[in-house]
Each structure stands twice: as structure tokens, then as C-alpha cells.
Design a protein around this motif. Sequence first.
Motif, PDB file in Angstrom:
ATOM      1  N   TYR A  40       0.809  -1.237   0.000  1.00  0.00           N
ATOM      2  CA  TYR A  40       0.000   0.000   0.000  1.00  0.00           C
ATOM      3  C   TYR A  40       0.840   1.284   0.000  1.00  0.00           C
ATOM      4  O   TYR A  40       0.614   2.154  -0.843  1.00  0.00           O
ATOM      5  CB  TYR A  40      -1.001  -0.031   1.179  1.00  0.00           C
ATOM      6  CG  TYR A  40      -1.763   1.252   1.368  1.00  0.00           C
ATOM      7  CD1 TYR A  40      -2.851   1.576   0.547  1.00  0.00           C
ATOM      8  CD2 TYR A  40      -1.398   2.170   2.350  1.00  0.00           C
ATOM      9  CE1 TYR A  40      -3.543   2.767   0.712  1.00  0.00           C
ATOM     10  CE2 TYR A  40      -2.086   3.359   2.522  1.00  0.00           C
ATOM     11  CZ  TYR A  40      -3.149   3.654   1.705  1.00  0.00           C
ATOM     12  OH  TYR A  40      -3.830   4.836   1.865  1.00  0.00           O
ATOM     13  N   VAL A  44       0.689   4.058  -3.094  1.00  0.00           N
ATOM     14  CA  VAL A  44       0.205   5.432  -2.892  1.00  0.00           C
ATOM     15  C   VAL A  44       1.251   6.440  -3.350  1.00  0.00           C
ATOM     16  O   VAL A  44       0.943   7.364  -4.118  1.00  0.00           O
ATOM     17  CB  VAL A  44      -0.178   5.668  -1.406  1.00  0.00           C
ATOM     18  CG1 VAL A  44      -0.433   7.146  -1.151  1.00  0.00           C
ATOM     19  CG2 VAL A  44      -1.414   4.841  -1.048  1.00  0.00           C
ATOM     20  N   LEU A  47       1.671   6.442  -7.107  1.00  0.00           N
ATOM     21  CA  LEU A  47       0.521   7.011  -7.813  1.00  0.00           C
ATOM     22  C   LEU A  47       0.763   8.485  -8.119  1.00  0.00           C
ATOM     23  O   LEU A  47       0.410   8.984  -9.177  1.00  0.00           O
ATOM     24  CB  LEU A  47      -0.724   6.872  -6.919  1.00  0.00           C
ATOM     25  CG  LEU A  47      -1.677   5.810  -7.394  1.00  0.00           C
ATOM     26  CD1 LEU A  47      -2.495   5.232  -6.263  1.00  0.00           C
ATOM     27  CD2 LEU A  47      -2.585   6.460  -8.392  1.00  0.00           C
ATOM     28  N   ASP A  63      -9.531  11.701  -7.331  1.00  0.00           N
ATOM     29  CA  ASP A  63      -9.213  10.616  -6.395  1.00  0.00           C
ATOM     30  C   ASP A  63     -10.567  10.043  -5.971  1.00  0.00           C
ATOM     31  O   ASP A  63     -11.264  10.635  -5.136  1.00  0.00           O
ATOM     32  CB  ASP A  63      -8.422  11.188  -5.202  1.00  0.00           C
ATOM     33  CG  ASP A  63      -8.108  10.140  -4.135  1.00  0.00           C
ATOM     34  OD1 ASP A  63      -8.374   8.942  -4.374  1.00  0.00           O
ATOM     35  OD2 ASP A  63      -7.588  10.533  -3.074  1.00  0.00           O
ATOM     36  N   VAL A  71      -4.083   9.302  -1.281  1.00  0.00           N
ATOM     37  CA  VAL A  71      -3.722   9.435  -2.701  1.00  0.00           C
ATOM     38  C   VAL A  71      -3.753  10.909  -3.109  1.00  0.00           C
ATOM     39  O   VAL A  71      -2.854  11.391  -3.822  1.00  0.00           O
ATOM     40  CB  VAL A  71      -4.660   8.586  -3.579  1.00  0.00           C
ATOM     41  CG1 VAL A  71      -4.475   8.898  -5.051  1.00  0.00           C
ATOM     42  CG2 VAL A  71      -4.423   7.096  -3.314  1.00  0.00           C
ATOM     43  N   THR A  72      -4.759  11.615  -2.646  1.00  0.00           N
ATOM     44  CA  THR A  72      -4.832  13.059  -2.930  1.00  0.00           C
ATOM     45  C   THR A  72      -3.538  13.747  -2.506  1.00  0.00           C
ATOM     46  O   THR A  72      -2.979  14.567  -3.241  1.00  0.00           O
ATOM     47  CB  THR A  72      -6.048  13.668  -2.184  1.00  0.00           C
ATOM     48  OG1 THR A  72      -7.227  13.174  -2.799  1.00  0.00           O
ATOM     49  CG2 THR A  72      -6.044  15.181  -2.227  1.00  0.00           C
ATOM     50  N   ALA A  74      -0.564  12.385  -2.204  1.00  0.00           N
ATOM     51  CA  ALA A  74       0.527  11.975  -3.101  1.00  0.00           C
ATOM     52  C   ALA A  74       0.437  12.759  -4.419  1.00  0.00           C
ATOM     53  O   ALA A  74       1.452  13.190  -4.962  1.00  0.00           O
ATOM     54  CB  ALA A  74       0.475  10.469  -3.352  1.00  0.00           C
ATOM     55  N   ALA A 135      -7.647   8.448 -10.305  1.00  0.00           N
ATOM     56  CA  ALA A 135      -7.089   7.397  -9.453  1.00  0.00           C
ATOM     57  C   ALA A 135      -8.228   6.731  -8.705  1.00  0.00           C
ATOM     58  O   ALA A 135      -9.080   7.413  -8.121  1.00  0.00           O
ATOM     59  CB  ALA A 135      -6.093   7.999  -8.461  1.00  0.00           C
ATOM     60  N   ASN A 137      -8.082   3.910  -6.002  1.00  0.00           N
ATOM     61  CA  ASN A 137      -7.190   3.057  -5.225  1.00  0.00           C
ATOM     62  C   ASN A 137      -8.017   2.193  -4.267  1.00  0.00           C
ATOM     63  O   ASN A 137      -8.432   2.668  -3.203  1.00  0.00           O
ATOM     64  CB  ASN A 137      -6.203   3.954  -4.451  1.00  0.00           C
ATOM     65  CG  ASN A 137      -4.864   3.299  -4.231  1.00  0.00           C
ATOM     66  OD1 ASN A 137      -4.389   2.550  -5.094  1.00  0.00           O
ATOM     67  ND2 ASN A 137      -4.249   3.571  -3.093  1.00  0.00           N
ATOM     68  N   SER A 168      -6.247   0.460  -8.708  1.00  0.00           N
ATOM     69  CA  SER A 168      -5.642  -0.552  -7.823  1.00  0.00           C
ATOM     70  C   SER A 168      -6.758  -1.391  -7.216  1.00  0.00           C
ATOM     71  O   SER A 168      -7.770  -0.847  -6.772  1.00  0.00           O
ATOM     72  CB  SER A 168      -4.865   0.109  -6.688  1.00  0.00           C
ATOM     73  OG  SER A 168      -4.023   1.124  -7.168  1.00  0.00           O
ATOM     74  N   SER A 242      -2.012  -2.973  -9.282  1.00  0.00           N
ATOM     75  CA  SER A 242      -2.410  -1.663  -9.770  1.00  0.00           C
ATOM     76  C   SER A 242      -2.150  -1.602 -11.280  1.00  0.00           C
ATOM     77  O   SER A 242      -1.127  -2.097 -11.767  1.00  0.00           O
ATOM     78  CB  SER A 242      -1.632  -0.560  -9.032  1.00  0.00           C
ATOM     79  OG  SER A 242      -2.182   0.705  -9.345  1.00  0.00           O
TER      80      SER A 242
END
Length: 247
Positions: A40, A44, A47, A63, A71-72, A74, A135, A137, A168, A242
Amino acid sequence: MSKQPDRLFAQPLEQVPDFVFNEDVVQVFPDMIKRSVPGYPTIVENLGVLAARFAQPNSALYDLGASLGAVTQALRRHVRTDGCRVIAVDNSAAMVERCRQYLTAQDSMFQELLPVQVLEADILALPFEPASVVAMNFTLQFVAPEQRLELLGRIRQALLPGGALILSEKLRFTDAHEQDLLNELHLDFKRANGYSELEIAQKRSAIENVMKPDTLETHEQRLRAAGFSKVVPWFQCLNFASLIALP
Ligand SMILES: C[S@@+](CC[C@H](N)C(=O)[O-])C[C@H]1O[C@@H](n2cnc3c(N)ncnc32)[C@H](O)[C@@H]1O
Ligand SMILES: O=C(O)C(=O)C[C@]1(C(=O)O)C=C[C@@H](O)C=C1
């Protein structure tokens, strides 16, 4: 981020209720997902790296199923393309509330982060703006299987040339031996991360009605049917993978 350890399934429950992304889950979510999904943190962070390649000037980056916005964050750390903004979407009120708090705290610490909007909404009912990166995830696996193709079709329609969907998911395998081996190795991963047999068994009953993983072949075929021209797997750790899907 909350540092509370996940003990949600540590005590025997008379009846294990279906898993929901409620306040109890929100409290322990960063710990739960890190100890449950092999790879994970790598997924992340990367991504964000991948998104930086596909982001187009003056476009939206989605996201979908953002939870607490990992994720946002990242995306905001890595994407430097002019005029991009992140739209984080989740239909859990508890997740959205905490996600907004985290993102606001980040904004007060760092300058030059991409602007972000957090929407409490069902991605199945959301009209998508033109986007360069979408994305998802570990979210599609919680969407009813019969609604997945239509959702992916709408995402495909919203994607700009040069953009990408990054998807993912937990995978299922048609070969029984492969399925058993990777499932056992995933259980070993959970054990190695301190989950007891009781926690593992109760979590499994909680998610089996709400989370329906597909095979890699099903994902590839459905992405093609949704109008994507190419599907490139970029990461797999045990039964979690992913994919990059290109318009
Ligand atoms: C496993 S979590 C995603 C984890 C997150 N993307 C991350 O990387 O930390 C799945 C999330 O999807 C959200 N979700 C599930 N179905 C949804 C839907 N139809 N619309 C919006 N959000 C949804 C859940 O509330 C939950 O927060
Ligand atoms: O497959 C499992 O056993 C999991 O716990 C996976 C999973 C996921 O893939 O989203 C399920 C629910 C939680 O959100 C965290 C992890």
C-alpha cells in the motif's frame, strides 16, 4: 493522521456485521489499510509519480473513493503541472469530514500544493469534469459488479488525451492453486503485521458481502469494453495489483 491501532475485530463478535466505512473505521483506517494491503505505501507514493507524467495543464485530477486522502496528498506532492486541481470524492460522511481536516492541516503547513476540493458524493451518480488523471485506489472492488462497466465508461469519456486511469484492486484468480497460495500468503502478511486468527476471520466475514474482487483478465476485458485502448499492470504484491489504463 490518526495513529490509532486497528483492533476493530479483536474481540469475538456474536454476529459480524457487514463492513462499512463508518466513524469506527475512520479512527483506525491508516493503520488498517497499511497492515491489510501488501504494498500500500509503495502504491500510494508512486501514484503521485505516475500522475505527474499524465497530468495535463488546467485539468482535474480525481481521487475516487479518497477515504482520508492519502492518494490526494501523493498527487499534490508530485504533480507540478500548471493549473491542475484535485477532486477527492467519497460517499462516507465520516471519511469526508476527517479527510477535509487532514487536507486543511497540510495546506497550513505547505505552500504550493495543488488546490483540492473534497466532495461527499456517490461516484456512481457524479458527473465527471474533463480530467487528465483518475485514481481509484481500492475503490472499484466496493462498487456492485454490475455497475462497474458503466462507471468505467463514464471515466473513459471524461479522460483527456494523454491522461490515464490508475486502478488498484485486490485480485482473484481462476487457477485454484494460485488463488489458494496468494490467499494464504496474504493471511501470512496480516499475521506478520500482528493480526490474530480471530481478527483475520472476523474481518473476512465482514468484507465478503461488500467487497467483490475480480480477476486481472476481467479487469482488462472490462476496461477495453469501457473504451480504454491499453491496460498496463505496473505493480503487484501478492493478490493486490495496480493498473494503468490509457484512453
Ligand atoms: C478501501 S477505501 C479506499 C482507500 C483510499 N483510496 C486510499 O488509498 O487510502 C474505499 C473507499 O471508497 C469509498 N467508496 C465506496 N463506494 C463508493 C461510492 N460509490 N462512491 C464514493 N465513494 C465510495 C468508501 O467510502 C471508502 O472510503
Ligand atoms: O482483503 C482484505 O482482507 C482487506 O482487508 C483489504 C481491504 C481493501 O483492500 O480495501 C479491505 C478493507 C479495508 O479498507 C482495508 C483493506
